[in-house]
Design a protein around this motif. Structure first.
Motif, PDB file in Angstrom:
ATOM      1  N   ALA A 193       0.807  -1.138   0.142  1.00 34.45           N
ATOM      2  CA  ALA A 193      -0.083  -0.226  -0.163  1.00 34.45           C
ATOM      3  C   ALA A 193       0.740   1.546   0.023  1.00 34.45           C
ATOM      4  CB  ALA A 193      -0.697  -0.076   1.177  1.00 34.45           C
ATOM      5  N   ALA A 194       1.892   1.237   0.903  1.00 40.25           N
ATOM      6  CA  ALA A 194       2.758   2.428   0.622  1.00 40.25           C
ATOM      7  C   ALA A 194       3.596   2.575  -0.388  1.00 40.25           C
ATOM      8  CB  ALA A 194       3.774   2.353   1.949  1.00 40.25           C
ATOM      9  N   THR A 195       4.036   1.473  -1.022  1.00 38.52           N
ATOM     10  CA  THR A 195       4.569   1.630  -2.217  1.00 38.52           C
ATOM     11  C   THR A 195       3.621   2.259  -3.467  1.00 38.52           C
ATOM     12  OG1 THR A 195       6.098  -0.215  -1.948  1.00 38.52           O
ATOM     13  CG2 THR A 195       5.768   0.300  -4.065  1.00 38.52           C
ATOM     14  N   ALA A 196       2.401   1.791  -3.577  1.00 43.21           N
ATOM     15  CA  ALA A 196       1.599   2.276  -4.493  1.00 43.21           C
ATOM     16  C   ALA A 196       1.226   3.810  -4.342  1.00 43.21           C
ATOM     17  CB  ALA A 196       0.185   1.294  -4.363  1.00 43.21           C
ATOM     18  N   ALA A 197       1.110   4.094  -3.013  1.00 50.94           N
ATOM     19  CA  ALA A 197       0.747   5.715  -2.609  1.00 50.94           C
ATOM     20  C   ALA A 197       2.011   6.393  -3.001  1.00 50.94           C
ATOM     21  CB  ALA A 197       0.414   5.544  -1.018  1.00 50.94           C
ATOM     22  N   CYS A 198       3.072   6.179  -2.639  1.00 48.17           N
ATOM     23  CA  CYS A 198       4.442   6.839  -3.014  1.00 48.17           C
ATOM     24  C   CYS A 198       4.728   6.769  -4.444  1.00 48.17           C
ATOM     25  CB  CYS A 198       5.669   6.243  -2.213  1.00 48.17           C
ATOM     26  SG  CYS A 198       5.472   6.349  -0.397  1.00 48.17           S
ATOM     27  N   HIS A 199       4.183   5.731  -4.959  1.00 52.94           N
ATOM     28  CA  HIS A 199       4.709   5.700  -6.690  1.00 52.94           C
ATOM     29  C   HIS A 199       3.558   6.798  -7.232  1.00 52.94           C
ATOM     30  CE1 HIS A 199       4.977   4.186 -10.724  1.00 52.94           C
ATOM     31  NE2 HIS A 199       5.988   3.568 -10.253  1.00 52.94           N
ATOM     32  N   ALA A 200       2.424   6.678  -6.828  1.00 47.63           N
ATOM     33  CA  ALA A 200       1.276   7.499  -7.402  1.00 47.63           C
ATOM     34  C   ALA A 200       1.682   8.928  -7.195  1.00 47.63           C
ATOM     35  CB  ALA A 200       0.142   7.263  -6.547  1.00 47.63           C
ATOM     36  N   VAL A 201       2.404   9.270  -6.109  1.00 52.27           N
ATOM     37  CA  VAL A 201       2.623  10.659  -5.596  1.00 52.27           C
ATOM     38  C   VAL A 201       3.859  11.165  -6.638  1.00 52.27           C
ATOM     39  CG1 VAL A 201       4.006  12.071  -3.878  1.00 52.27           C
ATOM     40  CG2 VAL A 201       2.012  10.840  -3.310  1.00 52.27           C
ATOM     41  N   MET A 202       4.913  10.248  -6.685  1.00 54.22           N
ATOM     42  CA  MET A 202       5.926  10.478  -7.690  1.00 54.22           C
ATOM     43  C   MET A 202       5.518  10.789  -9.113  1.00 54.22           C
ATOM     44  SD  MET A 202       8.916   7.961  -6.158  1.00 54.22           S
ATOM     45  CE  MET A 202      10.243   8.733  -7.467  1.00 54.22           C
ATOM     46  N   SER A 203       4.499   9.802  -9.603  1.00 50.19           N
ATOM     47  CA  SER A 203       3.946  10.147 -11.127  1.00 50.19           C
ATOM     48  C   SER A 203       3.261  11.470 -11.358  1.00 50.19           C
ATOM     49  CB  SER A 203       2.943   8.957 -11.459  1.00 50.19           C
ATOM     50  OG  SER A 203       3.530   7.705 -11.531  1.00 50.19           O
ATOM     51  N   ALA A 204       2.285  11.720 -10.204  1.00 52.57           N
ATOM     52  CA  ALA A 204       1.531  12.981 -10.460  1.00 52.57           C
ATOM     53  C   ALA A 204       2.555  14.118 -10.284  1.00 52.57           C
ATOM     54  CB  ALA A 204       0.614  12.901  -9.331  1.00 52.57           C
ATOM     55  N   ALA A 223       4.771  14.713 -13.273  1.00 52.92           N
ATOM     56  CA  ALA A 223       3.744  15.329 -14.410  1.00 52.92           C
ATOM     57  C   ALA A 223       3.546  16.784 -14.156  1.00 52.92           C
ATOM     58  CB  ALA A 223       2.457  14.466 -14.202  1.00 52.92           C
ATOM     59  N   TRP A 224       3.344  16.929 -12.796  1.00 56.62           N
ATOM     60  CA  TRP A 224       3.237  18.484 -12.428  1.00 56.62           C
ATOM     61  C   TRP A 224       4.572  19.061 -12.789  1.00 56.62           C
ATOM     62  CZ3 TRP A 224       4.481  20.088  -6.869  1.00 56.62           C
ATOM     63  CH2 TRP A 224       4.281  21.506  -6.616  1.00 56.62           C
ATOM     64  N   SER A 225       5.780  18.558 -12.411  1.00 60.46           N
ATOM     65  CA  SER A 225       6.812  19.280 -12.865  1.00 60.46           C
ATOM     66  C   SER A 225       7.399  19.361 -14.139  1.00 60.46           C
ATOM     67  CB  SER A 225       8.124  18.234 -12.429  1.00 60.46           C
ATOM     68  OG  SER A 225       9.451  18.725 -12.581  1.00 60.46           O
ATOM     69  N   ARG A 226       6.799  18.266 -15.240  1.00 59.89           N
ATOM     70  CA  ARG A 226       6.994  18.576 -16.671  1.00 59.89           C
ATOM     71  C   ARG A 226       5.924  19.718 -17.161  1.00 59.89           C
ATOM     72  NH1 ARG A 226       6.902  13.200 -15.950  1.00 59.89           N
ATOM     73  NH2 ARG A 226       4.688  12.829 -16.733  1.00 59.89           N
ATOM     74  N   ASP A 227       4.658  19.612 -16.466  1.00 55.44           N
ATOM     75  CA  ASP A 227       3.888  20.773 -16.895  1.00 55.44           C
ATOM     76  C   ASP A 227       4.435  22.099 -16.500  1.00 55.44           C
ATOM     77  OD1 ASP A 227       2.091  18.793 -17.831  1.00 55.44           O
ATOM     78  OD2 ASP A 227       0.864  18.830 -16.077  1.00 55.44           O
ATOM     79  N   SER A 228       5.136  22.462 -15.408  1.00 55.69           N
ATOM     80  CA  SER A 228       5.546  23.352 -15.059  1.00 55.69           C
ATOM     81  C   SER A 228       6.639  24.044 -15.888  1.00 55.69           C
ATOM     82  CB  SER A 228       6.092  23.605 -13.551  1.00 55.69           C
ATOM     83  OG  SER A 228       6.622  24.709 -13.252  1.00 55.69           O
TER      84      SER A 228
END
Length: 130
Positions: free
Chosen positions: A15-26, A29-34
């Motif tokens: 569960a922690a891996t899924a959450a942290c992976h989702a945080v990194m993906s989002a 993407a925020w960094s690339r958009d910026s």
């Protein structure tokens, strides 16, 4: 060997891996958009990138600790510290993979990480063990 403790560790790490992976993906993407929005100037998106890495590395030990606390397991210091340090190394090593659009950390690496965390869930002091 307490198999229930390992099962709880596996659930918590997954569960922690899924959450942290989702945080990194989002976050990436925020960094690339910026960076795109600022016209790709020097250090565009650097704040977002660094914030994402810091959030992921801070979130992992908190989720591991809280997950095992909710599942009523004590003596998790070794589990939380080692698994969190391995997450920092793993996510740092595969930053380029997850930073691409639609990218992710390779599944074998994530599976090995969850297996390591599951094994580490049995480490530490527990009352009643002799």
């Amino acid at each position: 060997m307490r198999y229930i403790r390992h099962a709880k560790g596996a659930l918590t790490v997954a569960a922690a891996t899924a959450a942290c992976h989702a945080v990194m993906s989002a976050g990436f993407a925020w960094s690339r958009d910026s960076a795109t929005a600022s016209g790709d100037t020097l250090f565009a998106g650097a704040f977002e990138f660094l914030f994402t890495m810091a959030a992921s590395w801070t979130l992992m030990p908190l989720l591991l600790w809280f997950g095992m606390l909710v599942l009523r397991e004590t003596g998790n210091t070794v589990f939380v510290l080692v698994t969190s340090l391995v997450w920092a190394g793993l996510s740092g090593y595969f930053t380029d993979d997850i930073d691409s659009a639609g990218g992710h950390i390779p599944i074998p690496a994530l599976a090995a990480f969850v297996l390591l965390g599951t094994a580490l869930a049995g480490a530490g002091d527990r009352p009643g063990d002799a």
